[in-house]
Design a protein around this motif. Structure first.
Motif, PDB file in Angstrom:
ATOM      1  N   THR A   1     -21.211  -0.338  10.263  1.00 30.50           N
ATOM      2  CA  THR A   1     -20.241   0.433  11.053  1.00 30.50           C
ATOM      3  C   THR A   1     -20.841   0.805  12.407  1.00 30.50           C
ATOM      4  OG1 THR A   1     -19.241   1.327   9.039  1.00 30.50           O
ATOM      5  CG2 THR A   1     -18.836   2.532  11.084  1.00 30.50           C
TER       6      THR A   1
ATOM      7  N   LYS B   1      -8.187  -1.756   8.104  1.00 34.68           N
ATOM      8  CA  LYS B   1      -8.263  -0.361   8.556  1.00 34.68           C
ATOM      9  C   LYS B   1      -8.066   0.624   7.402  1.00 34.68           C
ATOM     10  CE  LYS B   1      -6.294  -1.730  13.017  1.00 34.68           C
ATOM     11  NZ  LYS B   1      -5.102  -1.653  13.883  1.00 34.68           N
TER      12      LYS B   1
ATOM     13  N   ARG C   1       0.869  -5.425  10.253  1.00 37.82           N
ATOM     14  CA  ARG C   1       0.375  -6.149   9.078  1.00 37.82           C
ATOM     15  C   ARG C   1       1.219  -7.384   8.780  1.00 37.82           C
ATOM     16  NH1 ARG C   1       0.452  -2.124   4.002  1.00 37.82           N
ATOM     17  NH2 ARG C   1      -0.633  -0.790   5.479  1.00 37.82           N
TER      18      ARG C   1
ATOM     19  N   SER D   1     -12.952  -1.688  12.833  1.00 35.21           N
ATOM     20  CA  SER D   1     -12.593  -1.788  11.411  1.00 35.21           C
ATOM     21  C   SER D   1     -12.756  -3.206  10.899  1.00 35.21           C
ATOM     22  CB  SER D   1     -11.143  -1.343  11.200  1.00 35.21           C
ATOM     23  OG  SER D   1     -10.948  -0.027  11.633  1.00 35.21           O
TER      24      SER D   1
ATOM     25  N   SER E   1       1.834   0.293  11.738  1.00 34.61           N
ATOM     26  CA  SER E   1       0.977  -0.428  10.801  1.00 34.61           C
ATOM     27  C   SER E   1       1.770  -1.478  10.028  1.00 34.61           C
ATOM     28  CB  SER E   1       0.327   0.561   9.823  1.00 34.61           C
ATOM     29  OG  SER E   1      -0.472  -0.121   8.884  1.00 34.61           O
TER      30      SER E   1
ATOM     31  N   GLU F   1      -4.976  -5.726  10.206  1.00 34.27           N
ATOM     32  CA  GLU F   1      -4.417  -4.401   9.956  1.00 34.27           C
ATOM     33  C   GLU F   1      -4.902  -3.809   8.642  1.00 34.27           C
ATOM     34  OE1 GLU F   1      -2.461  -1.153  11.459  1.00 34.27           O
ATOM     35  OE2 GLU F   1      -2.899  -3.080  12.420  1.00 34.27           O
TER      36      GLU F   1
ATOM     37  N   SER G   1     -11.219  -5.123  16.261  1.00 33.25           N
ATOM     38  CA  SER G   1     -11.438  -3.676  16.175  1.00 33.25           C
ATOM     39  C   SER G   1     -12.730  -3.403  15.412  1.00 33.25           C
ATOM     40  CB  SER G   1     -10.274  -3.032  15.417  1.00 33.25           C
ATOM     41  OG  SER G   1     -10.279  -3.468  14.061  1.00 33.25           O
TER      42      SER G   1
ATOM     43  N   TYR H   1      -3.576   5.130   6.388  1.00 30.68           N
ATOM     44  CA  TYR H   1      -3.975   4.744   7.742  1.00 30.68           C
ATOM     45  C   TYR H   1      -3.464   5.767   8.757  1.00 30.68           C
ATOM     46  CZ  TYR H   1      -3.182   2.688  12.331  1.00 30.68           C
ATOM     47  OH  TYR H   1      -3.102   2.492  13.681  1.00 30.68           O
TER      48      TYR H   1
ATOM     49  N   SER I   1      -5.582   8.703   9.032  1.00 31.13           N
ATOM     50  CA  SER I   1      -7.021   8.418   9.078  1.00 31.13           C
ATOM     51  C   SER I   1      -7.580   8.601  10.481  1.00 31.13           C
ATOM     52  CB  SER I   1      -7.285   6.977   8.622  1.00 31.13           C
ATOM     53  OG  SER I   1      -6.808   6.057   9.588  1.00 31.13           O
TER      54      SER I   1
ATOM     55  N   GLU J   1      -6.400   5.404  17.435  1.00 30.80           N
ATOM     56  CA  GLU J   1      -5.550   4.393  18.065  1.00 30.80           C
ATOM     57  C   GLU J   1      -4.330   5.007  18.740  1.00 30.80           C
ATOM     58  OE1 GLU J   1      -6.120   0.088  16.075  1.00 30.80           O
ATOM     59  OE2 GLU J   1      -4.767   1.396  14.979  1.00 30.80           O
TER      60      GLU J   1
ATOM     61  N   VAL K   1      -9.169   6.366  12.085  1.00 30.06           N
ATOM     62  CA  VAL K   1      -8.845   5.147  12.837  1.00 30.06           C
ATOM     63  C   VAL K   1      -7.454   5.247  13.442  1.00 30.06           C
ATOM     64  CG1 VAL K   1      -8.455   2.658  12.647  1.00 30.06           C
ATOM     65  CG2 VAL K   1     -10.359   3.704  11.427  1.00 30.06           C
ATOM     66  N   GLY K   2      -6.467   5.671  12.621  1.00 26.78           N
ATOM     67  CA  GLY K   2      -5.087   5.788  13.100  1.00 26.78           C
ATOM     68  C   GLY K   2      -4.948   6.801  14.220  1.00 26.78           C
TER      69      GLY K   2
END
Length: 700
Positions: free
Chosen positions: A504, A449, A439, A494, A435, A446, A492, A413, A416, A422, A418-419
């Motif tokens: 998506t 993602k 989670r 995700s 993360s 979480e 999100s 993550y 990634s 963010e 996404v990470g």
């Protein structure tokens, strides 16, 4: 042609209407979560996992029928299709059987047999195989095929070419392959040995190992495959004294008294050794691997579901620690909404050992942000960090607990897209800590993602067929997300992309629309979102929740198509004993009506709240504290073929072997436990040297 609906009805032990309606719903393009939740009358209340399995089997059977048509056409084009062969193809029930039947007719690269045919030796192979000639007639027939222009210079070369043709015919014959395959599956022995017997590896138990093919355990198949791939093991399939070539010759029922028999015998022995056995060895090992992978994927999926469905811990400020040695422990504080408040790095472990400095910094963050819980990642240096945290908690007045959280996939993550999106300005390692904290607060929000296969709750996930693994695990995540429902105004992209019917692209459009217009007020506004048409609306609307919207029904699992029924129901006085009567009055199915009533009774309910709550700790156990016979509560971390791993609060997870899971016989641990279960265990052995703890869940 095969009656696919009947096959599915028999295999799944369902009623014909269930299969017929489910197949029609799938063919219309409906998603599995939608069918399972909102079409219960049609399916007879089939669960999403059953529908998914039925869908996969439907695809296989349709591919099977398509392949039959293709193979019949290809053989017919060669002018070699007989009624008997066509019937054999039509009654085949596996793709492998069809491929075996097609094998003699499949275009080949140049083989010894094709070269012999080019030399005109096929008629000689027919003479030998048919055994119609004997004695001098047979010898004269052989001499007729000597032709120097075709590079057949003598009788030996003519016979060798003819035997090559026979060898290929025998090895390609579908019935011969089936005959030998059954014997290998029944009597074959998988044998493994070390490439280097002196080298110490994790595969030492397989350095001199034998096991019958028919009893090979799935996890051992995957372990042996990995050892072979790592070039630590040599693997072979042995027949333990069974002469398969001789059995094949006997099956062919040729006349041993004819002069041609010796050449048939040599050809069969050569075909078996050079062509048939190597081919079947590959096929059988592939079948073993496929079987083991399918089971491993099922176990992975079973483990993933309860992990994602762990209850969220709401309304708590969390300090998350991603432990490490040389680079230190990354610390992030997130508020009750998951927003990051602060971050730092501390060095409580080797080589810095700044314990007091670490404790002071953690105390400062706890007080500054009113931290309620500490989440510690379970990777490298986890237990060393836990020792310091537990010691620190004993020194403060505020009541704070900690919990060990799986950090599987956190690093994926962190790096990634996404990470990065963010937290574009944060270091990769700090993103990982965030993360871990989130989670704990909301595992589902979480974990979605991260690609499901990186969540790490199975065995040999990197060795499995990645396409099949991704498909199965994505299905699990979809089922979980749609079971819970998603807050349209906070989710999100995700999370949204796992909602039934939402791609998506549509997930990104939903978030963009939310950013541009502000919060959604009702589900009808979904139809104004770019790319979200009526068909997608029908699939997704019931799973998207809008708390505090215009219509209270928008915060329930009631589908908009049933709003009119729900509104009429709210105006009625009824008892549960009158459900069938009301069902007729409102012209709605009983199952759908029961679902509507459940939603109206508990609007906005979260099914995860009914799952086992995680164990929060304030102190730490050491392996030295453990004694045989001690009883402890623990959390199931992983379920594998041979048992379950349990977190009991020490550095190493304990193992409950399958034989210790229950007082009654079980075939697989999944019958008794699942990931996330809180269980009572008894310590039966502690191996201090190897750091292994044997546990039991048996009643005494």
């Amino acid at each position: 042609m095969m009656d696919i609906l009947k096959v599915l009805t028999d295999e799944f032990k369902l009623k014909p209407f269930q299969v017929k309606n489910t197949v029609e719903l799938l063919d219309e393009g409906n998603t599995i979560p939608f069918i399972a939740r909102y079409r219960k009358e049609q399916t007879g209340e089939l669960q999403d996992m059953v529908i998914r399995d039925l869908s996969n089997r439907l695809t296989y059977l349709r591919n099977l029928e398509s392949r039959k048509e293709e193979v019949i056409r290809l053989i017919d084009e060669q002018g070699k299709l007989t009624d008997e062969l066509k019937n054999d193809i039509l009654i085949s029930d596996t793709l492998q059987r069809i491929d075996d039947l097609y094998r003699p007719f499949r275009p080949k690269r140049r083989t010894r047999a094709t070269i012999a045919k080019e030399k005109g030796l096929e008629p000689l192979s027919d003479i030998i195989w048919s055994q119609v000639l004997d004695g001098e007639e047979f010898k004269r027939a052989i001499a007729n095929f000597i032709d120097e222009e075709k590079e057949v210079n003598n009788e030996d070369e003519a016979l060798a070419g003819a035997m090559d043709i026979i060898a290929e015919i025998v090895s390609d014959d579908a019935d011969n392959r089936e005959f030998i395959k059954k014997i290998i599956n029944n009597k074959g022995i998988l044998t493994t040995e070390a490439v280097d017997k002196e080298e110490k590896t994790v595969y030492e138990m397989y350095y001199d190992y034998k096991e019958p093919v028919k009893s090979m355990a799935n996890h051992r198949i995957l372990a042996i495959n990995r050892g072979e791939k790592d070039k630590k093991l040599k693997v072979s399939l042995d027949m333990d004294g069974v002469d398969l070539a001789e059995l094949l010759i006997e099956k062919l029922r040729k006349d041993k008294n004819k002069d041609s028999f010796i050449y048939i015998q040599r050809a069969v022995e050569d075909g078996y050794k050079r062509l048939l056995f190597p081919s079947l060895e590959r096929e059988i090992r592939n079948n073993l691997t496929e079987r083991a992978e399918e089971e491993a994927i099922k176990v992975f999926a079973l483990n993933l579901k309860p992990l994602i469905m762990q209850p969220p811990i709401k309304g708590k400020n969390v300090m998350a620690i991603d432990p490490g040695f040389r680079t230190g422990c990354k610390v992030a504080v997130v508020d009750e909404t998951g927003k990051m408040m602060d971050f730092t790095t501390v060095y409580p472990t080797e080589p810095q050992n700044k314990v007091e400095e670490t404790k002071a910094k953690l105390k400062e963050l706890i007080n500054k942000y009113n931290v309620d819980l500490i989440a510690i990642g379970n990777g490298t240096a986890s237990r060393e960090t836990e020792m310091v945290v537990a010691e620190m908690l004993r020194e403060i007045d505020r009541e704070v607990s900690y919990i060990i959280v799986s950090e599987a996939g956190a690093s994926i993550y962190s790096a990634s897209e996404v990470g990065i999106k963010e937290f574009p300005d944060l270091d990769v390692s700090i993103r990982g800590a965030v993360s871990i904290g989130r989670r704990l607060q909301d595992p589902m929000a979480e974990l979605v993602k991260i690609e499901p296969r990186h969540i790490g709750v199975g065995q040999y996930q990197h060795d499995l067929n990645q396409g099949k693994l991704d498909e199965a695990l994505t299905g699990v995540v979809e089922d979980c997300v749609n079971t819970v429902g998603v807050d349209l105004n906070t989710a999100s992209p995700s999370l949204l992309k796992y909602v039934a019917g939402v791609s998506t692209r549509v997930a990104n459009s939903l978030v963009k629309a939310r950013e541009e217009k502000g919060k959604f007020s009702n589900r009808k506004e979904l139809l104004k979102v770019k790319g979200l048409g009526e068909k997608t609306f029908i699939q997704c609307a019931g799973f998207l929740r809008i708390p505090d919207g215009d219509n209270p029904l928008d915060n329930t699992g009631v589908h908009p198509e049933s709003y009119e029924v729900a509104e009429k129901l709210l105006k009625m006085n009824y008892t549960k004993g009158e459900i069938e009567k009301i069902s007729e009055e409102l012209n709605v199915g009983v199952l759908t009506l029961e679902d509507i009533i459940k939603e109206l009774e508990r609007p906005g309910r979260d099914p995860r709240d009914e799952m086992p709550k995680p164990i929060l700790r304030q102190d730490v156990l050491k392996i030295e504290d453990l004694k045989e016979g001690m009883e402890l509560n623990g959390t199931i971390r992983n379920v594998v073929d041979f048992g379950a791993f349990v977190d009991i609060g020490v550095k190493e997870d304990g193992l409950v072997h399958i034989s210790q899971l229950s007082n009654k016989f079980i075939k697989h641990p999944k019958e008794v436990v699942k990931v996330g279960d809180v269980v009572k265990v008894r310590i039966i052995e502690v191996d201090m040297e190897r750091g292994r703890i044997a546990l039991s869940m048996k009643e005494v």
